[in-house]
Design a protein around this motif. Sequence first.
Motif, PDB file in Angstrom:
ATOM      1  N   ALA A 161       1.095   4.214  -2.880  1.00  0.00           N
ATOM      2  CA  ALA A 161       1.009   5.646  -2.556  1.00  0.00           C
ATOM      3  C   ALA A 161       2.222   6.394  -3.104  1.00  0.00           C
ATOM      4  N   ARG A 188       1.868   6.629  -7.172  1.00  0.00           N
ATOM      5  CA  ARG A 188       0.476   6.951  -7.515  1.00  0.00           C
ATOM      6  C   ARG A 188       0.326   7.198  -9.015  1.00  0.00           C
ATOM      7  N   ASN A 219       0.831  -1.206   0.000  1.00  0.00           N
ATOM      8  CA  ASN A 219       0.000   0.000   0.000  1.00  0.00           C
ATOM      9  C   ASN A 219       0.866   1.257   0.000  1.00  0.00           C
ATOM     10  N   GLN A 220       1.966   1.233   0.729  1.00  0.00           N
ATOM     11  CA  GLN A 220       2.876   2.376   0.734  1.00  0.00           C
ATOM     12  C   GLN A 220       3.529   2.534  -0.630  1.00  0.00           C
ATOM     13  N   ASP A 244      -5.130   8.791  -1.928  1.00  0.00           N
ATOM     14  CA  ASP A 244      -4.685   7.407  -1.771  1.00  0.00           C
ATOM     15  C   ASP A 244      -5.718   6.472  -2.380  1.00  0.00           C
TER      16      ASP A 244
END
Length: 114
Positions: free
Chosen positions: A8, A11, A4-5, A18
């Motif tokens: 982000a 992107r 997930n990081q 997000d």
Amino acid sequence: KLLNQWLADNRPAGLKTDFACTSINLNVNYAAKIHRDGNNIGPSAIRAVGDFKGGELYYWSKDDRKTPLDKLQKSQAKKFNIKRKTEIFDGCRAHCVGDFEGERISIVFFSCRG
């Protein structure tokens, strides 16, 4: 948390917030045939990494979700180089992976119903 990081930090263009998802798939050396995801809700994000050639995402953005998959033509699909950049698409519309050579890992972020 790590993936997930990563999303982000990488992107997709035009995505100002997000990307929320319930699920993440890691596909190793898998060339998905044309299909529509059955339980997805909302958009999906996809990126591929590795030492490979080919393996683009073919995506039928104008798919009416009713036409038999074998009637869809690749010439009508958008072709995304997901090795170069992360893309957002509707997994409930037809999509597939092009032929590739080498080691390919795709990372798909999506949300499921229920």
